[in-house]
Design an enzyme around this catalytic site. Structure first.
Site, short mmCIF file in Angstrom:
data_model
loop_
_atom_site.label_atom_id
_atom_site.label_comp_id
_atom_site.label_asym_id
_atom_site.label_seq_id
_atom_site.Cartn_x
_atom_site.Cartn_y
_atom_site.Cartn_z
N HIS A 73 14.52 33.23 16.50
CA HIS A 73 15.05 32.25 17.44
C HIS A 73 14.90 30.81 16.95
CE1 HIS A 73 14.02 35.42 20.79
NE2 HIS A 73 15.08 35.75 20.08
C1 LIG Z 1 18.17 39.75 14.60
C2 LIG Z 1 18.38 38.74 15.72
C3 LIG Z 1 18.14 39.13 17.03
C4 LIG Z 1 18.33 38.21 18.06
N1 LIG Z 1 18.23 38.64 19.36
C5 LIG Z 1 18.52 37.79 20.36
C6 LIG Z 1 18.56 38.27 21.70
O1 LIG Z 1 18.38 39.46 21.99
N2 LIG Z 1 18.82 37.37 22.68
C7 LIG Z 1 19.02 36.04 22.43
O2 LIG Z 1 19.18 35.27 23.38
N3 LIG Z 1 19.01 35.57 21.15
C8 LIG Z 1 18.81 36.42 20.12
N4 LIG Z 1 18.88 35.98 18.82
C9 LIG Z 1 19.18 34.55 18.59
C10 LIG Z 1 20.64 34.20 18.93
O3 LIG Z 1 21.52 35.23 18.53
C11 LIG Z 1 21.03 32.88 18.25
O4 LIG Z 1 20.10 31.89 18.63
C12 LIG Z 1 22.41 32.41 18.64
O5 LIG Z 1 23.36 33.42 18.41
C13 LIG Z 1 22.78 31.14 17.84
O6 LIG Z 1 24.07 30.70 18.24
P1 LIG Z 1 24.73 29.41 17.56
O7 LIG Z 1 26.06 29.24 18.18
O8 LIG Z 1 23.77 28.27 17.63
O9 LIG Z 1 24.86 29.75 16.00
P2 LIG Z 1 25.52 30.98 15.25
O10 LIG Z 1 25.79 32.09 16.18
O11 LIG Z 1 24.65 31.28 14.08
O12 LIG Z 1 26.93 30.44 14.77
C14 LIG Z 1 27.13 29.63 13.67
C15 LIG Z 1 28.48 30.00 13.05
O13 LIG Z 1 28.85 28.98 12.14
C16 LIG Z 1 29.31 29.56 10.94
N5 LIG Z 1 29.06 28.62 9.86
C17 LIG Z 1 27.86 28.23 9.38
N6 LIG Z 1 28.02 27.35 8.37
C18 LIG Z 1 29.37 27.19 8.21
C19 LIG Z 1 30.16 26.42 7.33
N7 LIG Z 1 29.62 25.64 6.37
N8 LIG Z 1 31.52 26.49 7.44
C20 LIG Z 1 32.09 27.27 8.39
N9 LIG Z 1 31.38 28.02 9.25
C21 LIG Z 1 30.03 27.98 9.16
C22 LIG Z 1 28.51 30.85 10.83
O14 LIG Z 1 29.11 31.77 9.97
C23 LIG Z 1 28.44 31.29 12.27
O15 LIG Z 1 29.54 32.09 12.63
C24 LIG Z 1 18.70 36.87 17.77
C25 LIG Z 1 18.91 36.48 16.45
C26 LIG Z 1 18.77 37.41 15.43
C27 LIG Z 1 19.00 36.98 14.02
#
Ligand SMILES: Cc1cc2nc3c(=O)[nH]c(=O)nc-3n(C[C@H](O)[C@H](O)[C@H](O)COP(=O)(O)OP(=O)(O)OC[C@H]3O[C@@H](n4cnc5c(N)ncnc54)[C@H](O)[C@@H]3O)c2cc1C
Length: 603
Positions: free
Chosen positions: A526
């Site tokens: 997280h």
């Molecule tokens: C194994 C695991 C289990 C988890 N379990 C839970 C759970 O049960 N419940 C919960 O609440 N949270 C959980 N989490 C945490 C949660 O999933 C994340 O905190 C959340 O999905 C993050 O969302 P975000 O939109 O911030 O980033 P992300 O979902 O990481 O999105 C970022 C996106 O940007 C893209 N990107 C990155 N750099 C670039 C670039 N240079 N150019 C173009 N695109 C790019 C990536 O490919 C990605 O698609 C878990 C995480 C993991 C790894």
């Protein structure tokens, strides 16, 4: 276990994992040439109103909300590719780790933690795929404690949880009632093992109630999850379901930097698609939603970040902001710390059974819908209102596959496997004690100025002794938990094998547990906080000192919510979309005097 010949099921499992890995590599290239809705928007023209970078939880919500206005042309740029429907099978999520759908980050070697893991590093999976990290997460939905958000919006005039936060959660959630008709399906676990109820009963024996699990109230509960009809659901799936013609989505497009004018106005991004550099322009705004590692990296490559660091990287500094600071993560420990005199009905055999496959495809039920974690709990260790400790209970451990795959995901090397895990001769399981509000802080920094080089990630785990104290208190609570009649019935015991590196300490003493947590430090996956709201972005999600440049993803959270963070990230994305769309706090909240005089504000 190590010396036994592998069973038929293990051989079948290893074969399945191997071929599934090949299949994943194949499908990750399948849409290399695809650009959704690009014909309609004349893709080559590359002129949009808004560009959203990253299709994760936050980016998908922002892009979908912006595209609701048919007059806006929106481009969503994603570095990963689409995965296809098979990846929505919940149990498949874990197999995306270390595949081409995972950025495959690793921290730098930790000085005070992870001492027993391979190279002293923690492995951080993150989704490189449409849907982002939510495509490989455990799907647990928690809002967090109401007081978490008061801390974040401390400086906001007239902040009120019921007006500033709650409506956005309610706008998100769909729990089958008329009141909550949002897009995020919040459901109960479709599949539970035969030991799941024992965990809740043990909590009751300890005097804890059954809580709702969503608002981080003290007590145990079955988690709420984001599954729809047995399939993994992410905000990207909602976006794809009602894809608008004014929203172009380009995959396999790696954003290198934001294009900035001299007055720090963002006017587009530079990305590479099939090795070709492309400059896409945005008239109204660029929204970075590339996640806790991707977003600070893009900002630093664009000249926004700590001045000295950028100079060292030979990048011309444009704005000196603490980008990449304030990295924090829910730290945990305790994989396979407990053993049963009992075999729960979930494991390799159940996963590989043809009945499980039929049950899934015909009824959307059964072991293939498992999210792994079957109970969660929230607790205060001191007299705090906000919980300090979370438990996540998994009825299995990494030993279920005899060390062929799962152990490698957590950095358990061969040496540790042989000296510890291979010696466990009973079914093992896991209660993770999670430090909800750790005090250790780390950084994300560039290694060099090449956009393709992974950054240096240093969470500085356990650099604050508070985090160790809470972990040890968690272990003490686990000991009380297993000393209850329901746990006795299952023959649950503390795994008595001393952890390698801690042999000199007497087992089950404070010095032993301190050594244990320092050696077996784990991420709860997280990480957040590297573009902290209040320091890097304003409360309207705009990057300080810039124009038309926003950050909306886990990187803006000032500190961790009490619980799994995806719910809070999605809530913030709903809030951000509304603000960016209307250039204003167009909510029900009363404006304070200063805001009434702000230009463009329709309060
Ligand atoms: C194994 C695991 C289990 C988890 N379990 C839970 C759970 O049960 N419940 C919960 O609440 N949270 C959980 N989490 C945490 C949660 O999933 C994340 O905190 C959340 O999905 C993050 O969302 P975000 O939109 O911030 O980033 P992300 O979902 O990481 O999105 C970022 C996106 O940007 C893209 N990107 C990155 N750099 C670039 C670039 N240079 N150019 C173009 N695109 C790019 C990536 O490919 C990605 O698609 C878990 C995480 C993991 C790894």
């Amino acid at each position: 276990m190590c010396c036994n010949a592998p069973s038929f099921f293990i051989i079948l499992y290893v074969t399945a994992v191997y071929f599934f890995g090949i299949y994943l590599n194949f499908i990750s290239f399948q849409d290399y040439f695809e650009c959704y809705a690009c014909k309609e928007l004349n893709f080559r023209q590359q002129d949009y109103d808004y560009i959203v970078v990253g299709s994760g939880s936050a980016g998908s919500i922002v892009a979908r909300r912006l595209a609701e206005n048919k007059n806006l042309k929106v481009l969503l740029v994603e570095a990963g590719s689409s995965g296809g429907g098979i990846l929505q099978i919940p149990a498949v999520g874990v197999m995306l780790q270390k595949s081409s759908f995972d950025w495959g980050y690793r921290t730098v070697p930790q000085k005070q933690a992870c001492l027993g893991l391979d190279d002293q590093v923690s492995i951080w999976p993150m989704g490189k795929i449409l849907g982002g990290t939510a495509m490989l997460n455990n799907m647990i939905y928690v809002r967090g404690h109401p007081d978490d958000f008061a801390r974040w919006f401390r400086d906001t005039c007239n902040y009120d949880y019921s007006i500033d936060i709650l409506p956005y959660f309610e706008k998100l959630e769909n729990n089958g009632t008329n009141k909550h008709k949002g897009s995020v399906p919040i459901s109960d676990l479709p599949y539970k093992s035969n030991v799941s109820d024992y965990f809740l009963q043990a909590g009751i024996c300890l005097g804890f109630g059954i809580s709702d699990g969503v608002n981080a109230e003290p007590g145990f509960s079955s988690p709420k999850i984001t599954i729809q009809k047995g399939q993994r659901w992410t905000p990207y799936h909602q976006l794809a379901k009602n894809r608008k013609r004014n929203l172009a989505i380009v995959t396999n497009a790696f954003v290198e930097k934001v294009l900035l004018r001299d007055n720090f106005e963002a006017y587009g991004v530079k990305y590479t698609h099939m090795e070709e550099p492309i400059f896409a322009k945005a008239k109204k705004g660029v929204i970075l939603s590339a996640g806790v590692i991707g977003t600070p990296k893009i900002l630093m490559l664009s000249g926004i970040g700590p001045k000295q660091h950028l100079e060292k990287m030979k990048i011309k500094p444009k704005l000196d902001l603490p980008v990449g600071d304030n990295l924090q993560d829910h730290v945990t420990t305790g994989l396979d710390l407990l053993t049963f005199d009992y075999s729960p009905n979930i494991g390799i055999r159940q996963m590989l059974s043809p009945w499980s496959m039929l049950n899934y495809f015909l009824r959307s039920r059964g072991p293939w819908t498992t999210v792994g974690c079957e109970s969660i709990g929230f607790f205060n260790t001191a007299k705090e209102i906000v919980p300090e400790l979370q438990f996540m209970i998994f009825p299995l451990g990494v030993t279920i596959d005899d060390g062929y795959y799962l152990s490698s995901l957590t950095g358990i090397g061969e040496r540790l496997w042989k000296k510890y895990f291979a010696k466990i001769d009973k079914p093992s399981f896991t209660i993770l004690p999670i430090v909800l509000h750790p005090k250790s802080r780390g950084t994300v920094r560039l290694k060099n100025n090449n956009p393709r080089t992974p950054p240096l990630i240093n969470p500085n785990y356990l650099s604050d002794s508070y985090d160790i104290d809470i972990l040890i208190q968690g272990i003490e609570m686990i000991k009380e938990f297993i000393n209850t009649p329901p746990m006795h019935r299952l023959g649950v015991k503390l795994n008595p094998i001393k952890f390698p590196g801690c042999e000199k300490f007497e087992f089950d003493t404070r010095p032993y547990w301190e050594c244990y947590v320092r050696h077996f430090t784990l991420t709860a996956y997280h990480p957040i906080g590297t573009c902290k709201m209040g320091e890097v972005v304003e409360t309207d999600f705009k990057v300080k000192g810039t124009r038309k440049l926003y950050v909306v993803d886990g990187s803006i959270l000032p500190d961790l919510p009490s619980g799994n963070p995806n719910g809070a990230i999605m809530m913030m994305a709903e809030r951000a979309a509304e603000i960016i769309k209307h250039h204003c706090w167009k909510t029900q909240r009363k404006c304070c005097a200063a805001e009434v005089f702000q230009k463009e504000c329709q309060c």
